[in-house]
Design a protein around this motif. Structure first.
Motif, PDB file in Angstrom:
ATOM      1  N   THR A 197     122.385  30.856  73.509  1.00  0.00           N
ATOM      2  CA  THR A 197     122.305  29.402  73.631  1.00  0.00           C
ATOM      3  C   THR A 197     122.233  28.674  72.286  1.00  0.00           C
ATOM      4  O   THR A 197     122.950  27.679  72.106  1.00  0.00           O
ATOM      5  CB  THR A 197     121.140  29.001  74.551  1.00  0.00           C
ATOM      6  OG1 THR A 197     121.365  29.596  75.836  1.00  0.00           O
ATOM      7  CG2 THR A 197     121.040  27.494  74.694  1.00  0.00           C
ATOM      8  N   PRO A 198     121.437  29.137  71.316  1.00  0.00           N
ATOM      9  CA  PRO A 198     121.423  28.427  70.028  1.00  0.00           C
ATOM     10  C   PRO A 198     122.784  28.436  69.308  1.00  0.00           C
ATOM     11  O   PRO A 198     123.087  27.502  68.568  1.00  0.00           O
ATOM     12  CB  PRO A 198     120.380  29.193  69.202  1.00  0.00           C
ATOM     13  CG  PRO A 198     119.515  29.852  70.203  1.00  0.00           C
ATOM     14  CD  PRO A 198     120.416  30.187  71.354  1.00  0.00           C
ATOM     15  N   HIS A 202     135.423  27.584  73.168  1.00  0.00           N
ATOM     16  CA  HIS A 202     135.168  27.108  71.811  1.00  0.00           C
ATOM     17  C   HIS A 202     136.484  26.828  71.102  1.00  0.00           C
ATOM     18  O   HIS A 202     137.559  27.109  71.628  1.00  0.00           O
ATOM     19  CB  HIS A 202     134.302  28.107  71.036  1.00  0.00           C
ATOM     20  CG  HIS A 202     134.887  29.478  70.929  1.00  0.00           C
ATOM     21  ND1 HIS A 202     135.809  29.817  69.978  1.00  0.00           N
ATOM     22  CD2 HIS A 202     134.675  30.593  71.667  1.00  0.00           C
ATOM     23  CE1 HIS A 202     136.139  31.095  70.117  1.00  0.00           C
ATOM     24  NE2 HIS A 202     135.472  31.579  71.138  1.00  0.00           N
ATOM     25  N   ALA A 203     136.395  26.294  69.889  1.00  0.00           N
ATOM     26  CA  ALA A 203     137.582  25.886  69.133  1.00  0.00           C
ATOM     27  C   ALA A 203     138.414  27.056  68.624  1.00  0.00           C
ATOM     28  O   ALA A 203     139.579  26.888  68.278  1.00  0.00           O
ATOM     29  CB  ALA A 203     137.163  25.004  67.961  1.00  0.00           C
ATOM     30  N   GLY A 204     137.827  28.239  68.542  1.00  0.00           N
ATOM     31  CA  GLY A 204     138.570  29.398  68.061  1.00  0.00           C
ATOM     32  C   GLY A 204     138.586  29.513  66.552  1.00  0.00           C
ATOM     33  O   GLY A 204     139.268  30.365  65.999  1.00  0.00           O
ATOM     34  N   ASP A 205     137.813  28.673  65.870  1.00  0.00           N
ATOM     35  CA  ASP A 205     137.759  28.715  64.409  1.00  0.00           C
ATOM     36  C   ASP A 205     136.926  29.916  63.947  1.00  0.00           C
ATOM     37  O   ASP A 205     136.238  30.542  64.755  1.00  0.00           O
ATOM     38  CB  ASP A 205     137.216  27.403  63.858  1.00  0.00           C
ATOM     39  CG  ASP A 205     135.799  27.087  64.338  1.00  0.00           C
ATOM     40  OD1 ASP A 205     135.126  27.968  64.898  1.00  0.00           O
ATOM     41  OD2 ASP A 205     135.369  25.942  64.146  1.00  0.00           O
ATOM     42  N   PRO A 206     136.999  30.252  62.662  1.00  0.00           N
ATOM     43  CA  PRO A 206     136.247  31.410  62.169  1.00  0.00           C
ATOM     44  C   PRO A 206     134.745  31.340  62.425  1.00  0.00           C
ATOM     45  O   PRO A 206     134.113  32.364  62.690  1.00  0.00           O
ATOM     46  CB  PRO A 206     136.550  31.417  60.665  1.00  0.00           C
ATOM     47  CG  PRO A 206     137.890  30.764  60.558  1.00  0.00           C
ATOM     48  CD  PRO A 206     137.883  29.696  61.623  1.00  0.00           C
ATOM     49  N   THR A 207     134.163  30.145  62.383  1.00  0.00           N
ATOM     50  CA  THR A 207     132.728  30.010  62.639  1.00  0.00           C
ATOM     51  C   THR A 207     132.390  30.400  64.072  1.00  0.00           C
ATOM     52  O   THR A 207     131.463  31.187  64.312  1.00  0.00           O
ATOM     53  CB  THR A 207     132.258  28.563  62.346  1.00  0.00           C
ATOM     54  OG1 THR A 207     132.518  28.272  60.973  1.00  0.00           O
ATOM     55  CG2 THR A 207     130.777  28.399  62.635  1.00  0.00           C
ATOM     56  N   ASP A 215     126.605  23.679  73.351  1.00  0.00           N
ATOM     57  CA  ASP A 215     127.428  22.743  74.130  1.00  0.00           C
ATOM     58  C   ASP A 215     127.674  23.222  75.546  1.00  0.00           C
ATOM     59  O   ASP A 215     128.079  22.439  76.400  1.00  0.00           O
ATOM     60  CB  ASP A 215     128.763  22.495  73.431  1.00  0.00           C
ATOM     61  CG  ASP A 215     128.591  21.689  72.159  1.00  0.00           C
ATOM     62  OD1 ASP A 215     127.559  20.999  72.017  1.00  0.00           O
ATOM     63  OD2 ASP A 215     129.488  21.758  71.312  1.00  0.00           O
ATOM     64  N   GLY A 216     127.461  24.509  75.823  1.00  0.00           N
ATOM     65  CA  GLY A 216     127.602  24.991  77.185  1.00  0.00           C
ATOM     66  C   GLY A 216     128.252  26.351  77.284  1.00  0.00           C
ATOM     67  O   GLY A 216     128.964  26.796  76.383  1.00  0.00           O
TER      68      GLY A 216
END
Length: 145
Positions: free
Chosen positions: A73-74, A108-113, A78-79
């Protein structure tokens, strides 16, 4: 899940739509040419957390809840969606093993983060609960909230 479930072969048998397992940092390739107006192009990671432990024990419900609250969760506030399931796989000795599991789906956005956070969640579960693997499915998708 606990052992060989993470292999690409097993994944391909379980999910015929998956063409292969990418281990590089290359973004997920989408079979969707473009999203509809109002949709967002996103990545859907589905993680399978088996509850059997190699010593014969199980991850208890309270332990799972704590892991979800402290680790997953952390990283994805966003869900996400959590579904209880029962999975099965063939272990190294050829025995079919069934186990209670939790299936977690995260968009999620799929970015490296975001991809790094998924890897952190998987590694922490493996370490904390003495698991050989956590199965991950990754697909490109279009989403609207």
């Amino acid at each position: 899940m606990s052992r060989a479930v993470s292999s690409c072969l097993m994944l391909a048998l379980l999910v015929p739509a998956v063409a292969g397992c990418a281990t590089s940092g290359i973004p997920v390739q989408s079979s969707i040419s473009s999203c509809e107006a109002g949709d967002q192009s996103m990545v859907r990671d589905t993680l399978y957390f088996g509850h059997n432990r190699p010593n014969g024990g199980r991850v208890r419900e309270a332990e799972w809840r704590q892991f979800l609250n402290e680790v997953i969760t952390p990283r994805f506030p966003d869900g996400l969606t959590v579904v209880k399931a029962t999975g099965q796989w063939r272990n190294a000795s050829g025995h079919i093993e069934q186990e209670a599991s939790q299936v977690v789906t995260i968009l999620h956005a799929g970015d490296p983060t975001a991809r790094g956070k998924i890897s952190e969640v998987m590694a922490e579960y493996q370490q904390r609960f003495d698991q050989e693997a956590v199965l991950r499915e990754r697909t490109a998708t279009c989403a609207r909230f």
